[in-house]
Design a protein around this motif. Structure first.
Motif, PDB file in Angstrom:
ATOM      1  N   THR A 117      32.665  45.727  38.405  1.00 51.31           N
ATOM      2  CA  THR A 117      33.683  44.854  37.809  1.00 51.31           C
ATOM      3  C   THR A 117      34.181  43.912  38.907  1.00 51.31           C
ATOM      4  O   THR A 117      33.981  44.161  40.102  1.00 51.31           O
ATOM      5  CB  THR A 117      34.878  45.695  37.328  1.00 51.31           C
ATOM      6  N   GLY A 118      34.858  42.933  38.484  1.00 50.99           N
ATOM      7  CA  GLY A 118      35.422  41.962  39.434  1.00 50.99           C
ATOM      8  C   GLY A 118      36.371  42.634  40.407  1.00 50.99           C
ATOM      9  O   GLY A 118      36.318  42.406  41.615  1.00 50.99           O
ATOM     10  N   THR A 119      37.186  43.538  39.880  1.00 51.92           N
ATOM     11  CA  THR A 119      38.154  44.203  40.773  1.00 51.92           C
ATOM     12  C   THR A 119      37.443  45.074  41.786  1.00 51.92           C
ATOM     13  O   THR A 119      37.750  45.072  42.969  1.00 51.92           O
ATOM     14  CB  THR A 119      39.109  45.079  39.919  1.00 51.92           C
ATOM     15  N   GLN A 120      36.415  45.781  41.317  1.00 52.09           N
ATOM     16  CA  GLN A 120      35.659  46.615  42.274  1.00 52.09           C
ATOM     17  C   GLN A 120      35.078  45.741  43.368  1.00 52.09           C
ATOM     18  O   GLN A 120      35.115  46.077  44.559  1.00 52.09           O
ATOM     19  CB  GLN A 120      34.527  47.348  41.531  1.00 52.09           C
ATOM     20  N   ARG A 121      34.557  44.603  42.965  1.00 49.48           N
ATOM     21  CA  ARG A 121      33.966  43.711  43.966  1.00 49.48           C
ATOM     22  C   ARG A 121      35.006  43.326  45.018  1.00 49.48           C
ATOM     23  O   ARG A 121      34.785  43.446  46.224  1.00 49.48           O
ATOM     24  CB  ARG A 121      33.419  42.434  43.310  1.00 49.48           C
ATOM     25  N   LEU A 122      36.174  42.909  44.512  1.00 51.68           N
ATOM     26  CA  LEU A 122      37.195  42.439  45.449  1.00 51.68           C
ATOM     27  C   LEU A 122      37.684  43.577  46.333  1.00 51.68           C
ATOM     28  O   LEU A 122      37.844  43.433  47.543  1.00 51.68           O
ATOM     29  CB  LEU A 122      38.370  41.830  44.670  1.00 51.68           C
ATOM     30  N   LEU A 147      32.323  36.265  40.346  1.00 49.54           N
ATOM     31  CA  LEU A 147      33.715  36.276  39.871  1.00 49.54           C
ATOM     32  C   LEU A 147      34.094  34.958  39.233  1.00 49.54           C
ATOM     33  O   LEU A 147      34.911  34.895  38.317  1.00 49.54           O
ATOM     34  CB  LEU A 147      34.647  36.535  41.057  1.00 49.54           C
ATOM     35  N   SER A 148      33.474  33.910  39.780  1.00 47.32           N
ATOM     36  CA  SER A 148      33.945  32.595  39.282  1.00 47.32           C
ATOM     37  C   SER A 148      33.255  32.216  37.990  1.00 47.32           C
ATOM     38  O   SER A 148      33.604  31.219  37.369  1.00 47.32           O
ATOM     39  CB  SER A 148      33.681  31.533  40.352  1.00 47.32           C
ATOM     40  N   LYS A 149      32.242  33.058  37.598  1.00 50.58           N
ATOM     41  CA  LYS A 149      31.621  32.752  36.293  1.00 50.58           C
ATOM     42  C   LYS A 149      32.609  33.143  35.199  1.00 50.58           C
ATOM     43  O   LYS A 149      33.234  34.212  35.275  1.00 50.58           O
ATOM     44  CB  LYS A 149      30.365  33.605  36.107  1.00 50.58           C
ATOM     45  N   PRO A 150      32.755  32.249  34.135  1.00 52.43           N
ATOM     46  CA  PRO A 150      33.649  32.626  33.026  1.00 52.43           C
ATOM     47  C   PRO A 150      33.004  33.761  32.227  1.00 52.43           C
ATOM     48  O   PRO A 150      31.803  33.992  32.301  1.00 52.43           O
ATOM     49  CB  PRO A 150      33.723  31.333  32.207  1.00 52.43           C
ATOM     50  N   GLY A 151      33.865  34.501  31.464  1.00 48.90           N
ATOM     51  CA  GLY A 151      33.336  35.461  30.486  1.00 48.90           C
ATOM     52  C   GLY A 151      33.244  36.839  31.101  1.00 48.90           C
ATOM     53  O   GLY A 151      33.789  37.086  32.174  1.00 48.90           O
ATOM     54  N   PRO A 152      32.578  37.791  30.329  1.00 56.16           N
ATOM     55  CA  PRO A 152      32.586  39.207  30.734  1.00 56.16           C
ATOM     56  C   PRO A 152      31.968  39.402  32.114  1.00 56.16           C
ATOM     57  O   PRO A 152      31.279  38.531  32.607  1.00 56.16           O
ATOM     58  CB  PRO A 152      31.720  39.896  29.668  1.00 56.16           C
ATOM     59  N   LEU A 186      42.179  28.824  36.565  1.00 55.88           N
ATOM     60  CA  LEU A 186      41.887  27.668  37.438  1.00 55.88           C
ATOM     61  C   LEU A 186      42.120  28.062  38.882  1.00 55.88           C
ATOM     62  O   LEU A 186      41.293  27.812  39.769  1.00 55.88           O
ATOM     63  CB  LEU A 186      42.829  26.504  37.032  1.00 55.88           C
ATOM     64  N   ARG A 187      43.221  28.774  39.119  1.00 54.95           N
ATOM     65  CA  ARG A 187      43.574  29.198  40.492  1.00 54.95           C
ATOM     66  C   ARG A 187      42.494  30.130  41.033  1.00 54.95           C
ATOM     67  O   ARG A 187      42.029  30.007  42.170  1.00 54.95           O
ATOM     68  CB  ARG A 187      44.942  29.897  40.420  1.00 54.95           C
ATOM     69  N   ARG A 188      42.039  31.037  40.150  1.00 56.79           N
ATOM     70  CA  ARG A 188      41.023  31.997  40.614  1.00 56.79           C
ATOM     71  C   ARG A 188      39.726  31.275  40.938  1.00 56.79           C
ATOM     72  O   ARG A 188      39.101  31.498  41.972  1.00 56.79           O
ATOM     73  CB  ARG A 188      40.772  33.052  39.549  1.00 56.79           C
ATOM     74  N   ARG A 189      39.385  30.319  40.060  1.00 53.21           N
ATOM     75  CA  ARG A 189      38.114  29.619  40.317  1.00 53.21           C
ATOM     76  C   ARG A 189      38.201  28.839  41.631  1.00 53.21           C
ATOM     77  O   ARG A 189      37.281  28.807  42.443  1.00 53.21           O
ATOM     78  CB  ARG A 189      37.760  28.689  39.133  1.00 53.21           C
ATOM     79  N   ASP A 190      39.398  28.277  41.864  1.00 51.14           N
ATOM     80  CA  ASP A 190      39.568  27.504  43.110  1.00 51.14           C
ATOM     81  C   ASP A 190      39.467  28.421  44.316  1.00 51.14           C
ATOM     82  O   ASP A 190      38.759  28.156  45.283  1.00 51.14           O
ATOM     83  CB  ASP A 190      40.936  26.798  43.074  1.00 51.14           C
ATOM     84  N   LEU A 191      40.134  29.587  44.213  1.00 45.11           N
ATOM     85  CA  LEU A 191      40.084  30.543  45.333  1.00 45.11           C
ATOM     86  C   LEU A 191      38.650  31.023  45.541  1.00 45.11           C
ATOM     87  O   LEU A 191      38.175  31.147  46.676  1.00 45.11           O
ATOM     88  CB  LEU A 191      41.010  31.731  45.038  1.00 45.11           C
TER      89      LEU A 191
END
Lengths: 194, 490
Positions: free
Chosen positions: A68-73, A177-182, A11-16
């Motif tokens: 990946t999400g981490t690479q993106r960030l 990133l905010s999409k759920p799942g893989p 939830l926190r991640r989606r909000d951010l």
């Protein structure tokens, strides 16, 4: 990101991410306005072609969807840290060259620097949700100094153009990133492997 | 044939002659005699030149050419009068050619070889400047000097109308010495070897537009050049948004000439060189005005701790940031110099200078300068005659009785050197406004008091106060805030 999220972390991640997307959107429109003002105040040709400016991260990326999400960030954070240094240098140069003569452009640059700093901090917040947290800031030393003022003006144009591209890319990255799942975790799940 | 004698110094002369091809290989007997020589002086030589003294009036020369075996083949006698001798100064030698790229100036230094000649001769030095790959003559100048029987190093400056980086500049020099008492023929020396200042277009790794980020006065004519890498071509060159016709300097350098430049915007005027690979090279030109002489320079002290000088700056220079007009205040008596922090955007100009111990009179020079020029104004002032106190503060009223009150106020600053004159304005609803003057010795950041009588009982009054120097009035301070007081009933 790192392993399965607890509901509150997700939830926190989606909000951010949502707030990050709004920040990126505002940054995008502000940097476009700043670009117009910059071109006009610096007497440049809006269509001028500018070579890739050393030290300015390129928004274009190959195989964007495989990241990946981490690479993106991490890429986003590296970029906005670089933009923070570049904008700070532009502001310093602006003051040195024009003093109080063009306060409006100086204020617009300062405002953009604040937004970029805020966005970098926001990305660090997102990375803190992962176990590793944001990388420490490397002291790269100041960006290279252009030889002359015209080169300095062109570099500023290149920085702002690239920042505008990054604002678009960041919004897309955060939506991803905010999409759920893989596709949002730090390591690609087996199904994603090419 | 063609015996020719040349002197470089009026003492010796070098004679040269031609011989027919038939007799070229043998030795030559060279004899000369003059009126004051008892017998001829002879030499054997294979050369066709010989150095002999310059005759006082004339010399008789006999040249006999011999075959390889030594038999005389031909002989000829020549009469050389002093008027037949050619005077050609020694070819000058350039000692140094030094470029100053920031001002596009060449400095040339050479020796005048004066020690060879008697004192007081007039020399003319012809200096030629050439440019471009084709070594086109740009200018030729005659520089005059007086020889002093010593070797003097002469120096001469030349400012190019284009940046020295644009293309190679070449210099050569020759000289002519006007010897009125020498009856022979006088000619120019040979040209010196050429000295060159290579342009950036000779360095493969160099490119760019020049001059780089320079400042000129409004109305100037400026030449810009674009030096590009081998194999690149220039699509066009523009000044501001206007393309200009290009002048080729070399295979890697083209120039444009901007005439009567007008004032530039705050960020300068861009000079852009578009290359065929879409890349841009450029520079920025700042066009502004030299500073005007500051008008209405005036200095005063509010508190005998600081002196505040103000002035009217005149026409804005149109230069900003690190090129802005800078101000400094120099005080001649103490030798103290203060640089002034001035915001170029607001018209008011103020500069602070500390009051110095035991100094009443100040001999100020306000210096103004920017990259285009400088100016100054001066002012001699006795600060005890230029006191403009700060606004009186903390005005309070206390009552002695229903018709007399006590006023007390505070002024920041030390006025111990002077007497103060303060003016109290007394207003009340139903009587006319009155002014009451009171003078008192100045204090050091202290309170001041005044006594008012003949007031009406049970009346509401408004009081305010302002002060100035009692002797040598200069300016009133601003009025203090109003303090209201109602006198008590009788």
């Amino acid at each position: 990101m790192a392993g399965a999220d607890s509901p509150s972390a997700a939830l926190r991640r989606r909000d951010l991410c949502a707030r990050g997307i709004r920040l990126a959107g505002k940054m995008r429109s502000d940097v476009v306005n700043l670009l117009d003002a910059y071109v006009e105040r610096q007497g440049l040709d809006a269509s001028a072609s500018v070579a890739a400016v050393e030290g300015v991260p390129q928004a274009a990326v190959e195989r964007w969807d495989e990241q990946t999400g981490t690479q993106r960030l991490l890429e986003n954070l590296a970029a906005y840290r670089a933009f923070r240094a570049l904008l700070a240098q532009m502001l310093e140069e602006q003051r040195e060259q024009l003093g109080e003569a063009d306060a409006a452009l100086g204020q617009a640059l300062a405002a953009m620097l604040l937004q970029v700093s805020a966005f970098a901090y926001h990305l660090e917040e997102l990375l803190r949700l992962e176990s590793r947290g944001p990388p420490s800031e490397e002291e790269d030393g100041p960006p290279p100094q252009p030889q002359g003022l015209f080169e300095q003006k062109l570099r500023g144009l290149g920085v702002l153009r690239e920042l505008a591209q990054w604002a678009v890319r960041s919004a897309r990255d955060l939506r991803q990133l905010s999409k759920p799942g893989p596709g949002t975790g730090s390591a690609p799940s087996p199904s994603e492997s090419p | 044939q063609n015996l020719k004698c040349v002197t470089h110094n009026f003492h010796k002369m070098i004679c040269t002659w031609d011989v027919s091809p038939r007799t070229r290989h043998g030795q030559t007997d060279f004899c000369y005699t003059t009126n004051d020589l008892p017998t001829p002086v002879c030499f054997k030589t294979k050369e066709k030149r010989i150095e002999i003294p310059v005759p006082h009036s004339s010399s008789t020369v006999t040249i006999t050419t011999n075959s390889i075996s030594g038999t005389a083949l031909a002989s000829k006698e020549f009469k050389i009068h002093k008027k037949d001798v050619l005077f050609i100064p020694v070819t000058p030698r350039i000692l140094s050619l030094t470029p100053d790229f920031s001002t596009s100036t060449l400095n040339l230094k050479w020796s005048d070889n004066g020690s060879v000649f008697p004192d007081g001769l007039d020399a003319v030095w012809q200096i030629q400047i050439l440019r471009k790959e084709t070594m086109e003559k740009v200018t030729q100048v005659n520089y005059h000097s007086k020889l002093t029987h010593e070797d003097i190093i002469l120096s001469w400056n030349w400012t190019s109308d284009m940046p020295l980086e644009c293309t190679s500049h070449y210099v050569k020099i020759r000289c002519y010495i006007n010897v009125t008492q020498f009856v022979g023929v006088k000619e120019w020396s040979d040209w010196s070897p050429v000295e060159v200042i290579p342009g950036k277009d000779t360095d493969p790794s160099e490119s760019g537009v020049f001059p780089l980020d320079t400042v000129v006065a409004v109305g100037s004519d400026v030449t810009f050049c674009c030096v590009h890498e081998e194999g690149q071509n220039i699509t066009n060159m523009s000044y501001g948004s206007k393309p200009y016709p290009m002048i080729q300097l070399s295979s890697r350098s083209h120039a444009i000439r901007v005439l009567n430049a007008s004032a530039s915007d705050t960020s300068g005027t861009n000079v852009v060189c578009r290359l065929n690979n879409e890349m841009l090279e450029g520079t920025v030109l700042f066009v502004g005005y030299a500073p005007d002489t500051p008008q209405n320079l005036s200095c005063e002290t509010p508190n005998f701790q600081i002196i505040k000088c103000t002035w009217k700056p005149g026409r804005p220079s149109g230069l900003y940031g690190k090129r802005r007009t800078k101000y400094s205040l120099f005080e001649r008596t103490s030798g103290k110099n203060v640089s002034c922090e001035v915001n170029e955007m607001n018209r008011e100009r103020v500069c602070g200078f500390p009051v110095l111990p035991d100094q009443k009179t100040y001999d100020f020079i306000l210096g103004v300068s920017n990259p285009i020029g400088q100016a100054e104004s001066s002012l001699l002032v006795d600060i005890t005659q230029r006191v403009h106190p700060k606004t009186p503060e903390k005005l309070t009223v206390s009552e002695n009785n229903s018709t007399s009150i006590h006023l007390r106020w505070f002024i920041n600053g030390s006025f111990a050197q002077i007497r103060l004159l303060c003016q109290i304005e007394i207003s009340s609803g139903h009587s006319e406004q009155k002014l009451h003057n009171v003078s008192m010795p100045g204090g050091k950041s202290s309170a001041y008091t005044a006594h008012l009588n003949a007031l009406h009982p049970y009346t509401k009054y408004q009081f305010r106060v302002r002060c100035s120097a009692a002797d040598h009035f200069w300016r009133w301070s601003d009025w203090s805030r109003v303090e209201e007081y109602t006198t008590s009933e009788a």
